[in-house]
Design a protein around this motif. Sequence first.
Motif, PDB file in Angstrom:
ATOM      1  N   THR A  33       0.820  -1.212   0.000  1.00  0.00           N
ATOM      2  CA  THR A  33       0.000   0.000   0.000  1.00  0.00           C
ATOM      3  C   THR A  33       0.852   1.260   0.000  1.00  0.00           C
ATOM      4  O   THR A  33       2.017   1.244   0.388  1.00  0.00           O
ATOM      5  N   THR A  34       0.222   2.338  -0.420  1.00  0.00           N
ATOM      6  CA  THR A  34       0.892   3.632  -0.388  1.00  0.00           C
ATOM      7  C   THR A  34       0.896   4.166   1.040  1.00  0.00           C
ATOM      8  O   THR A  34       0.086   3.753   1.878  1.00  0.00           O
ATOM      9  N   LYS A  35       1.804   5.068   1.277  1.00  0.00           N
ATOM     10  CA  LYS A  35       1.928   5.696   2.593  1.00  0.00           C
ATOM     11  C   LYS A  35       0.619   6.397   2.939  1.00  0.00           C
ATOM     12  O   LYS A  35       0.091   7.177   2.137  1.00  0.00           O
ATOM     13  N   ASN A  36       0.089   6.081   4.107  1.00  0.00           N
ATOM     14  CA  ASN A  36      -1.173   6.658   4.588  1.00  0.00           C
ATOM     15  C   ASN A  36      -2.343   6.416   3.636  1.00  0.00           C
ATOM     16  O   ASN A  36      -3.297   7.179   3.620  1.00  0.00           O
ATOM     17  N   PRO A  39      -4.079   8.185  -2.408  1.00  0.00           N
ATOM     18  CA  PRO A  39      -4.469   7.681  -3.729  1.00  0.00           C
ATOM     19  C   PRO A  39      -3.533   8.156  -4.850  1.00  0.00           C
ATOM     20  O   PRO A  39      -3.957   8.741  -5.849  1.00  0.00           O
ATOM     21  N   ILE A  40      -2.263   7.887  -4.703  1.00  0.00           N
ATOM     22  CA  ILE A  40      -1.229   8.353  -5.633  1.00  0.00           C
ATOM     23  C   ILE A  40      -1.474   7.846  -7.051  1.00  0.00           C
ATOM     24  O   ILE A  40      -1.248   8.549  -8.024  1.00  0.00           O
ATOM     25  N   PHE A  41      -1.979   6.623  -7.168  1.00  0.00           N
ATOM     26  CA  PHE A  41      -2.130   6.026  -8.497  1.00  0.00           C
ATOM     27  C   PHE A  41      -3.470   6.360  -9.151  1.00  0.00           C
ATOM     28  O   PHE A  41      -3.790   5.818 -10.202  1.00  0.00           O
ATOM     29  N   SER A  42      -4.197   7.298  -8.555  1.00  0.00           N
ATOM     30  CA  SER A  42      -5.351   7.881  -9.255  1.00  0.00           C
ATOM     31  C   SER A  42      -4.829   8.733 -10.403  1.00  0.00           C
ATOM     32  O   SER A  42      -5.534   8.973 -11.382  1.00  0.00           O
ATOM     33  N   PHE A  44      -2.925   9.092 -13.568  1.00  0.00           N
ATOM     34  CA  PHE A  44      -2.623   8.157 -14.655  1.00  0.00           C
ATOM     35  C   PHE A  44      -1.117   7.999 -14.859  1.00  0.00           C
ATOM     36  O   PHE A  44      -0.598   6.881 -14.969  1.00  0.00           O
ATOM     37  N   SER A  45      -0.408   9.107 -14.887  1.00  0.00           N
ATOM     38  CA  SER A  45       1.030   9.080 -15.134  1.00  0.00           C
ATOM     39  C   SER A  45       1.772   8.296 -14.046  1.00  0.00           C
ATOM     40  O   SER A  45       2.676   7.503 -14.341  1.00  0.00           O
ATOM     41  N   SER A  46       1.409   8.495 -12.799  1.00  0.00           N
ATOM     42  CA  SER A  46       2.069   7.769 -11.696  1.00  0.00           C
ATOM     43  C   SER A  46       1.816   6.274 -11.801  1.00  0.00           C
ATOM     44  O   SER A  46       2.725   5.464 -11.591  1.00  0.00           O
ATOM     45  N   ALA A  47       0.599   5.892 -12.136  1.00  0.00           N
ATOM     46  CA  ALA A  47       0.278   4.469 -12.293  1.00  0.00           C
ATOM     47  C   ALA A  47       1.099   3.859 -13.427  1.00  0.00           C
ATOM     48  O   ALA A  47       1.632   2.753 -13.300  1.00  0.00           O
ATOM     49  N   ARG A  48       1.229   4.572 -14.538  1.00  0.00           N
ATOM     50  CA  ARG A  48       1.989   4.049 -15.672  1.00  0.00           C
ATOM     51  C   ARG A  48       3.480   3.943 -15.336  1.00  0.00           C
ATOM     52  O   ARG A  48       4.171   3.018 -15.784  1.00  0.00           O
ATOM     53  N   ILE A  70      -3.011  -2.105 -10.432  1.00  0.00           N
ATOM     54  CA  ILE A  70      -2.592  -0.928  -9.683  1.00  0.00           C
ATOM     55  C   ILE A  70      -3.856  -0.173  -9.280  1.00  0.00           C
ATOM     56  O   ILE A  70      -4.555   0.375 -10.129  1.00  0.00           O
ATOM     57  N   MET A  71      -4.150  -0.175  -8.001  1.00  0.00           N
ATOM     58  CA  MET A  71      -5.312   0.529  -7.475  1.00  0.00           C
ATOM     59  C   MET A  71      -4.856   1.920  -7.027  1.00  0.00           C
ATOM     60  O   MET A  71      -3.657   2.186  -6.931  1.00  0.00           O
ATOM     61  N   PRO A  72      -5.781   2.837  -6.765  1.00  0.00           N
ATOM     62  CA  PRO A  72      -5.361   4.183  -6.382  1.00  0.00           C
ATOM     63  C   PRO A  72      -4.403   4.231  -5.189  1.00  0.00           C
ATOM     64  O   PRO A  72      -3.481   5.050  -5.176  1.00  0.00           O
TER      65      PRO A  72
END
Length: 153
Positions: A33-36, A39-42, A44-48, A70-72
């Motif tokens: 999971t991401t820190k705290n 929703p970093i992967f909401s 698009f660019s970060s998810a890719r 990859i979920m948010p």
Amino acid sequence: MNSTTKLLQPKHQKDLRKGRYSEVNQIYHITTTTKNRAPIFSDFSSARKLISTIRKSDDLNFTKTLAFVIMPDHMHWLIQLDNNATLQRIIRSMKSQSAKVIGMPIWQAGYYDHAIRKDEDIQNIARYMVANPIRAGLVTKVGDYPHWDAIWL
């Protein structure tokens, strides 16, 4: 470890490492999971960028990715270990490299891993993983969600 460091660790984080063993050719389902739960992967660019990092692990023959989503605020990754790579090293590298390319610290400490037993249906596990966006209400069809893949498709 000082008392402040102990207080900052999730209550049972050390338990996640008990009995952890990496075996070449073993298939693992990884969740992190991401820190705290940000929703970093909401984005698009970060998810890719994270997906590119996952693919790089395959290109370097450390892993063979069977499926991922990859979920948010978290990811699921179904991998087979290659070339004597350890699970700990693979996850540490993935987290480090993805944080670098995204440009900020993004990961919660630790991860959950499940070594897949011979009697478990790998394709069912992959289906369950990639259906995560539907269960989360992000889409109504798996094909509408852009951040997943599975070797069976």
